[in-house]
Motif scaffolding. Structure first.
Motif, PDB file in Angstrom:
ATOM      1  N   ASP A   9     -20.553 -30.205 -10.555  1.00  0.00           N
ATOM      2  CA  ASP A   9     -20.241 -31.639 -10.429  1.00  0.00           C
ATOM      3  C   ASP A   9     -18.888 -31.997 -11.051  1.00  0.00           C
ATOM      4  OD1 ASP A   9     -22.743 -31.718  -9.403  1.00  0.00           O
ATOM      5  OD2 ASP A   9     -23.556 -33.220 -10.770  1.00  0.00           O
ATOM      6  N   ARG A  16     -30.848 -28.190  -7.592  1.00  0.00           N
ATOM      7  CA  ARG A  16     -29.923 -28.631  -8.635  1.00  0.00           C
ATOM      8  C   ARG A  16     -30.169 -27.741  -9.844  1.00  0.00           C
ATOM      9  NH1 ARG A  16     -25.676 -31.604  -8.418  1.00  0.00           N
ATOM     10  NH2 ARG A  16     -26.241 -32.949 -10.169  1.00  0.00           N
ATOM     11  N   THR A  42     -24.933 -27.767  -7.727  1.00  0.00           N
ATOM     12  CA  THR A  42     -25.797 -27.703  -6.553  1.00  0.00           C
ATOM     13  C   THR A  42     -25.684 -26.315  -5.932  1.00  0.00           C
ATOM     14  OG1 THR A  42     -25.207 -30.011  -6.136  1.00  0.00           O
ATOM     15  CG2 THR A  42     -26.340 -28.842  -4.367  1.00  0.00           C
ATOM     16  N   ILE A  60     -21.217 -34.637  -2.563  1.00  0.00           N
ATOM     17  CA  ILE A  60     -22.544 -34.526  -3.189  1.00  0.00           C
ATOM     18  C   ILE A  60     -22.870 -35.796  -3.980  1.00  0.00           C
ATOM     19  CG2 ILE A  60     -23.915 -33.273  -4.933  1.00  0.00           C
ATOM     20  CD1 ILE A  60     -23.622 -31.664  -2.437  1.00  0.00           C
ATOM     21  N   ARG A  88     -29.254 -36.835  -9.283  1.00  0.00           N
ATOM     22  CA  ARG A  88     -28.328 -35.777  -9.667  1.00  0.00           C
ATOM     23  C   ARG A  88     -28.522 -35.389 -11.128  1.00  0.00           C
ATOM     24  NH1 ARG A  88     -23.239 -37.787  -9.804  1.00  0.00           N
ATOM     25  NH2 ARG A  88     -23.797 -39.618  -8.601  1.00  0.00           N
TER      26      ARG A  88
END
Ligand code: ADP
Ligand code: ZN
Length: 760
Positions: free
Chosen positions: A29, A53, A66, A115, A124
């Motif tokens: 991320d 995740r 991810t 994402i 997330r």
């Protein structure tokens, strides 16, 4: 380590189920623009899948990531293991991952930004979980003599126990204690004795839990509607071969009823559906129409919009992913709803520009819906009374199937549009009134007949600028290149772009003279003029300023529906989707506002807005009338809207676009370079333009870098480079390659916008 997209890895399941893959390729991320490989520890092997995740070590930190693919071997060196899996099941389906890859390429945007759009933050980060509640049930076998003993020794416990034993199943402890007015201690004592069982279970936070929906049933379709539904069912019978369908239906032609029946048939086939509506139309009225048609089960419909709490979003999302919800109604980002077995995606009001996200990855939900439908093997249905040039062109070219609804339901006539030429009004008086004499007469007439009026002006505030008549200085925003708007209710000057406010000066700060004048007007002033003109009428205003309280919107609409308001003044908030049978007059205070913006879609937007606003009139027994005040009565947008002539408008606008090589004949990419330092922004824009000139073949059109029409915004100076071409994927790739190789100074930002809608 790999650059994104260097190497395609299988996103399908590993073929031999007994052989566990050893490595996972992930994207973390963070903006590092590449994929990384990690090994999968034995203990996590069962839980790591494509789309999972995970937490991984990166430099000296642990970060979220991810999983994009699983590998038996990895070419990378010094591979470290995955730390942990976040959540239980893979969170993104392989199809959504493919969609993410497409978006990243098409929109020239880092994969991790994509994402971020696909997975809500609450999912997330997996920090918010289910709301837990304690449930009570009675233990299986309690000998009767035990109960007798309890009655003597602890009568309150016995009372509670008897109540529990009468229950048909477990109920929330809090509810039980409230009903019996006994306390927690009594309950815990019973648990200790082994007479009751307490279990903690997850419960959903349902934003609509306290609302009742009266079940509604299918309406009998008219001939045109039946034809449209048949076309849809044909497509749904063989979705792989079907083209997207563009449903072009005039306002009030019953498009929503077709959506509802198409969804019903999708569900009967065991499939699921997404309905996208513009955020502004996601009103209680809209939600209710869907909820009441599918009222048999509370869980069937999930609603996603920007006002959900984190907890509600978590619950709605899981309701969708677990398969309990079959229909998702939502704004832009609902296009990513994790439904499986998707049969249908509806995009209502497909022409709405709010489907375009104005931050990275700058996607357009309609276009993403078309691509997702293709990947999922489902049908895409776009609906509008005023389709976008792009979509209509696709239909004319045969890429979409066009279905028309030309009549309003019950054959109500479309409203009659009359033009009021403000140039003539100006000849009569030096300062023409906000409400022309003609418009005043017809409003008066409606008041006498106890019919309702809507007055539309797409500009907020009281006066749009404060000028000095001696030196000519206007009060401008210090951060943006626009004038400040005077708001009378706040008695302050405000910037509509950055929110900056300032006190109203008594004298001109530039020349110190007492010569300040207010000029231009917004909805606040319209409201006050109308109230003065018609003292006996009830006037209300609906815009972003008057609707700040949470329930104000619903309250005002209810008051209007029940006839407590005679005249409703508003911005585009009232232009869309509202349906009031008693509104027989719509007044458009100034049709020219959007017409002269430096944007090739200005004409299209004006046509759409006039048609949509006009569509609010005459939706009942009485025919409606629309009065349009304008200084440019012969502009094509106004004339074609007046004659309800979409085809004519389309033809003429298309010729203009072709002549100028604008969409739909080309795709555009707008690069905006910004910085707090004007010279640095300009220098960087020039450097980028030079590199693009070297890297782009001649088939692509390039504009010179120029100051943006809105040169300064929120303290940043802005420069534009506009690129155009037909081969958009190639253009996107070349732009990305060029930009990746070009380091910008730290205080300069360059944003790439593919298929831009915001050209200011
Ligand atoms: P649109 O979305 O095209 O503007 P709506 O779907 O909102 O139109 O329909 C307008 C009104 O007509 C709604 O009140 C709807 O319930 C009603 N309606 C739609 N189809 C039918 C029908 N076949 N028979 C009777 N009423 C209908
Ligand atoms: Zn500002």
């Amino acid at each position: 380590m790999h650059r994104l997209g260097d190497q395609r890895i299988s996103t399908s399941a590993v073929s031999d189920p007994d052989v566990k893959p050893s490595y996972a390729r992930v994207v973390i991320d963070r903006s590092i623009h590449r994929e990384l490989d990690y090994s999968i520890p034995e203990t996590l092997a069962d839980r790591v899948g494509i789309g999972s995740r995970v937490r991984v070590p990166f430099r000296d930190k642990s970060v979220l990531a991810t999983v994009l693919g699983l590998l038996d071997e990895s070419p990378a060196k010094g591979i470290r293991p995955i730390d942990a899996v976040v959540g239980e099941k893979p969170t993104i389906s392989p199809i959504l991952l493919d969609l993410a890859r497409w978006m990243s390429t098409y929109y020239c945007s880092p994969f991790e930004a994509v994402i971020r759009s696909i997975l809500p933050q609450v999912i997330r980060h997996a920090k918010v979980g289910w709301k837990k509640q304690l449930f009570v049930s009675g233990a299986k076998e309690i000998p009767p003599d035990e109960i007798e003993k309890l009655k003597k020794r602890a009568p309150r416990q016995a009372e509670l126990l008897e109540a529990i034993l009468k229950l048909p199943g477990p109920i929330p402890a809090a509810d039980l204690l409230r009903q019996t007015s006994l306390d927690n201690q009594t309950l815990r004592a019973l648990e200790k004795r082994g007479f009751v069982i307490l279990t903690e279970s997850a419960v959903a936070r349902d934003p609509h839990a306290d609302e009742q929906f009266v079940a509604s049933s299918h309406l009998v379709l008219n001939e045109e509607q039946a034809g449209a539904l048949a076309a849809l069912e044909e497509a749904m019978a063989d979705p792989k071969a079907a083209k997207p369908i563009l449903l072009h239906g005039v306002t009030g032609s019953g498009k929503t009823e077709i959506y509802l029946q198409a969804i019903h048939s999708t569900l009967s086939n065991g499939k699921t559906a997404i309905v996208l509506v513009p955020e502004i139309s996601l009103t209680p009225q809209t939600v209710e129409r869907f909820k009441s048609r599918f009222a048999e089960s509370q869980d069937t419909i999930a609603v996603l919009h920007s006002h959900l709490s984190e907890g509600e979003r978590h619950d709605e999302w899981h309701k969708i992913q677990s398969g309990r919800a079959k229909i998702v109604v939502g704004a832009r980002s609902a296009v990513f709803a994790p439904l499986n077995n998707l049969g249908l995606i509806v995009v209502d009001e497909e022409h709405e520009t709010s489907y375009k996200q104005e931050e990275a990855p700058r996607y357009h939900a309609r276009d993403v819906a078309i691509v997702r439908a293709k990947l999922e093997g489902s049908v895409a249905l776009l609906g509008s009374a005023t389709p976008s040039l792009e979509s209509y062109y696709n239909a004319v070219e045969g890429k979409y199937r066009l279905v028309n609804l030309t009549q309003r339901v019950d054959n109500c006539a479309l409203p009659i549009m009359r033009i009021i030429d403000l140039r003539l009004e100006r000849k009569k008086q030096k300062f023409p009134a906000i409400i022309s004499e003609k418009l005043r007469t017809v409003i008066e007439d409606r008041l006498n007949k106890r019919e309702q009026t809507i007055l539309f002006l797409n500009r907020r505030g009281f006066s749009t600028s404060l000028l000095c008549s001696a030196c000519g200085e206007a009060r401008n925003c210090p951060n943006c290149s626009v004038a400040l708007t005077f708001h009378r209710a706040m008695s302050r000057l405000t910037c509509h772009l950055c929110g900056h406010t300032a006190a109203v000066p008594k004298k001109c700060p530039a020349c110190s003279q007492d010569t300040l004048i207010y000029s231009g007007f917004g909805t606040e002033k319209v409201e006050s003029s109308v109230a003065q003109l018609f003292p006996r009428a009830t006037v209300r205003r609906m815009d972003a300023d008057s609707m700040t309280r949470k329930d104000a919107y619903r309250e005002t609409l209810n008051a209007f529906r029940t006839g407590k308001i005679d005249i409703l003044v508003g911005t585009q908030m009232i232009a869309k989707g509202l349906h009031f049978p008693n509104v027989t007059l719509v007044g458009i205070i100034n049709a020219d506002l959007g017409l002269h913006l430096p944007d090739f879609r200005a004409g299209e937007r004006t046509f759409q807005l006039l048609t949509q606003v006009a569509g609010r009139a005459g939706r009942g027994e009485t025919a409606g009338e629309v009065f349009v005040q304008t200084y440019t009565p012969f502009s094509p947008s106004i004339q074609f809207a007046r004659h309800h002539d979409f085809a004519g408008f389309f033809q003429q606008e298309l010729e203009f676009r072709e002549r100028c090589e604008f969409p739909p004949f080309t795709h555009a990419i707008l690069i905006t370079v910004r910085s707090a330092h004007q010279a640095r922004a300009q220098f960087s824009a020039e450097t980028i333009a030079r590199r693009l000139k070297e890297n782009l073949p001649d088939e692509f059109l390039r504009s010179a870098p120029t100051a943006a029409p809105l040169e300064k915004l929120q303290g940043q100076f802005r420069f534009h480079i506009l690129l155009r071409g037909s081969a958009i994927l190639r253009l996107s790739r070349l732009v990305r390659e060029t930009m990746d190789k070009l380091p910008l100074p730290e205080d300069v930002v360059a944003a790439v916008d593919v298929d831009p809608y915001q050209l200011l």
